[in-house]
Write a protein that holds these residues in place. Sequence first.
Motif, PDB file in Angstrom:
ATOM      1  N   PHE A  70       9.480   8.948   1.127  1.00  0.00           N
ATOM      2  CA  PHE A  70       8.503   8.455   0.159  1.00  0.00           C
ATOM      3  C   PHE A  70       8.414   9.382  -1.049  1.00  0.00           C
ATOM      4  CE2 PHE A  70       4.244   8.218  -1.647  1.00  0.00           C
ATOM      5  CZ  PHE A  70       4.166   6.865  -1.921  1.00  0.00           C
ATOM      6  N   GLU A  71       8.451  10.695  -0.799  1.00  0.00           N
ATOM      7  CA  GLU A  71       8.386  11.648  -1.905  1.00  0.00           C
ATOM      8  C   GLU A  71       9.590  11.485  -2.842  1.00  0.00           C
ATOM      9  OE1 GLU A  71       6.180  13.871  -2.976  1.00  0.00           O
ATOM     10  OE2 GLU A  71       4.759  13.189  -1.463  1.00  0.00           O
ATOM     11  N   VAL A  72      10.727  11.097  -2.273  1.00  0.00           N
ATOM     12  CA  VAL A  72      11.956  10.943  -3.085  1.00  0.00           C
ATOM     13  C   VAL A  72      12.007   9.589  -3.774  1.00  0.00           C
ATOM     14  CG1 VAL A  72      14.480  10.838  -2.995  1.00  0.00           C
ATOM     15  CG2 VAL A  72      13.241  12.567  -1.650  1.00  0.00           C
ATOM     16  N   LEU A  73      11.694   8.510  -3.034  1.00  0.00           N
ATOM     17  CA  LEU A  73      11.899   7.156  -3.543  1.00  0.00           C
ATOM     18  C   LEU A  73      10.630   6.464  -4.034  1.00  0.00           C
ATOM     19  CD1 LEU A  73      14.355   5.908  -0.758  1.00  0.00           C
ATOM     20  CD2 LEU A  73      14.927   6.863  -3.007  1.00  0.00           C
ATOM     21  N   HIS A  74       9.470   6.857  -3.503  1.00  0.00           N
ATOM     22  CA  HIS A  74       8.179   6.265  -3.891  1.00  0.00           C
ATOM     23  C   HIS A  74       8.143   4.749  -3.712  1.00  0.00           C
ATOM     24  CE1 HIS A  74       6.545  10.025  -5.441  1.00  0.00           C
ATOM     25  NE2 HIS A  74       7.711  10.231  -6.022  1.00  0.00           N
ATOM     26  N   LEU A  75       8.741   4.260  -2.653  1.00  0.00           N
ATOM     27  CA  LEU A  75       8.712   2.836  -2.357  1.00  0.00           C
ATOM     28  C   LEU A  75       7.496   2.508  -1.485  1.00  0.00           C
ATOM     29  CD1 LEU A  75      12.478   2.163  -1.570  1.00  0.00           C
ATOM     30  CD2 LEU A  75      11.246   1.652  -3.684  1.00  0.00           C
ATOM     31  N   PRO A  76       6.849   1.358  -1.725  1.00  0.00           N
ATOM     32  CA  PRO A  76       5.629   1.031  -0.980  1.00  0.00           C
ATOM     33  C   PRO A  76       5.854   0.710   0.492  1.00  0.00           C
ATOM     34  CG  PRO A  76       6.305  -0.812  -2.358  1.00  0.00           C
ATOM     35  CD  PRO A  76       7.183   0.343  -2.731  1.00  0.00           C
ATOM     36  N   VAL A  99       9.100  13.452  14.054  1.00  0.00           N
ATOM     37  CA  VAL A  99      10.332  13.420  13.258  1.00  0.00           C
ATOM     38  C   VAL A  99      10.362  12.160  12.392  1.00  0.00           C
ATOM     39  CG1 VAL A  99      12.840  13.232  13.362  1.00  0.00           C
ATOM     40  CG2 VAL A  99      11.647  14.822  14.885  1.00  0.00           C
ATOM     41  N   VAL A 100       9.974  11.011  12.975  1.00  0.00           N
ATOM     42  CA  VAL A 100       9.929   9.757  12.211  1.00  0.00           C
ATOM     43  C   VAL A 100       8.942   9.878  11.053  1.00  0.00           C
ATOM     44  CG1 VAL A 100       9.235   7.328  12.308  1.00  0.00           C
ATOM     45  CG2 VAL A 100      10.653   8.287  14.114  1.00  0.00           C
ATOM     46  N   MET A 101       7.763  10.440  11.341  1.00  0.00           N
ATOM     47  CA  MET A 101       6.749  10.589  10.293  1.00  0.00           C
ATOM     48  C   MET A 101       7.214  11.547   9.205  1.00  0.00           C
ATOM     49  SD  MET A 101       2.673  11.310  10.661  1.00  0.00           S
ATOM     50  CE  MET A 101       2.792  13.010  11.242  1.00  0.00           C
ATOM     51  N   LEU A 102       7.876  12.629   9.595  1.00  0.00           N
ATOM     52  CA  LEU A 102       8.390  13.587   8.615  1.00  0.00           C
ATOM     53  C   LEU A 102       9.451  12.936   7.735  1.00  0.00           C
ATOM     54  CD1 LEU A 102       8.555  16.477   7.504  1.00  0.00           C
ATOM     55  CD2 LEU A 102      10.219  16.987   9.309  1.00  0.00           C
ATOM     56  N   ALA A 103      10.373  12.184   8.358  1.00  0.00           N
ATOM     57  CA  ALA A 103      11.440  11.525   7.603  1.00  0.00           C
ATOM     58  C   ALA A 103      10.868  10.506   6.613  1.00  0.00           C
ATOM     59  CB  ALA A 103      12.409  10.843   8.556  1.00  0.00           C
ATOM     60  N   GLN A 141       0.819  -1.201   0.000  1.00  0.00           N
ATOM     61  CA  GLN A 141       0.000   0.000   0.000  1.00  0.00           C
ATOM     62  C   GLN A 141       0.861   1.262   0.000  1.00  0.00           C
ATOM     63  OE1 GLN A 141      -2.525   0.451   3.461  1.00  0.00           O
ATOM     64  NE2 GLN A 141      -4.214   1.163   2.185  1.00  0.00           N
ATOM     65  N   LYS A 142       0.470   2.219  -0.821  1.00  0.00           N
ATOM     66  CA  LYS A 142       1.160   3.500  -0.891  1.00  0.00           C
ATOM     67  C   LYS A 142       0.168   4.612  -0.534  1.00  0.00           C
ATOM     68  CE  LYS A 142       4.281   2.242  -4.709  1.00  0.00           C
ATOM     69  NZ  LYS A 142       4.713   2.624  -6.077  1.00  0.00           N
ATOM     70  N   PRO A 143       0.620   5.594   0.241  1.00  0.00           N
ATOM     71  CA  PRO A 143      -0.265   6.746   0.509  1.00  0.00           C
ATOM     72  C   PRO A 143      -0.474   7.550  -0.764  1.00  0.00           C
ATOM     73  CG  PRO A 143       1.938   7.159   1.356  1.00  0.00           C
ATOM     74  CD  PRO A 143       1.918   5.721   0.920  1.00  0.00           C
ATOM     75  N   GLU A 144      -1.669   8.106  -0.922  1.00  0.00           N
ATOM     76  CA  GLU A 144      -1.946   8.893  -2.115  1.00  0.00           C
ATOM     77  C   GLU A 144      -1.140  10.188  -2.127  1.00  0.00           C
ATOM     78  OE1 GLU A 144      -6.103   9.520  -2.571  1.00  0.00           O
ATOM     79  OE2 GLU A 144      -6.600   7.388  -2.652  1.00  0.00           O
TER      80      GLU A 144
END
Length: 207
Positions: free
Chosen positions: A166-172, A157-161, A104-107
């Motif tokens: 995800f924005e950079v790598l787009h891994l599920p 901080v974990v959620m931000l990282a 699953q990936k966030p929209e």
Amino acid sequence: MDKRWNIATGLALFTVLYNIGEGIVSLYFGAHDEALTLAGFGVDSFIEVISGLGILAMIARLRRFGDKNRGSFERLALRITGICFYVLVAGLVAGAMFSIWKQQKPETTIARIVVSLLSIAIMRGLAWWKIRIGEELNSASIIADAKCTMVCVYMSVVMLASSVLFEVLHLPYIDAIGMMGLAWFSFKEGQESFEKAKGAVTCCGHC
């Protein structure tokens, strides 16, 4: 009553109101954007609400009864908080496994980034103020609540990282990794709550 207790009351009230708002927003966008990490963060916000309500209840008891039976009341509150954290851990781990299974990936991660940045800025200052007041009042429960607030900062901080990755790598799997990070912090906080309930690091009865 000491004027500093009024400040402690204000900080606890702000904690409750802010985290109710943060929790509702996080759960809504977590469900809307299929962002499980944000949804898990929203649940943690409501645990912060429980912690803040515990401080408000403690202060109300002090105003009415003084220190009578304060130790048993604080231990019960800490156990309830610890149980809530352990339930959150179970939910986060289950959600992470589901996310990996479904790939699953966030929209979108926009809501996660905004919420995490706001939480880091606001909660860090709030935790510092709580620690200062807790030390001045020699109150282990207020200091414990401040540490709970700092856990919220670490989780932000974990959620931000994870959002930026995800924005950079787009891994599920990045959302699942973020959830496991939240689970680790939740487990440590739950463990500490039960340790304090046993009287290992509290000053029940005189703080």
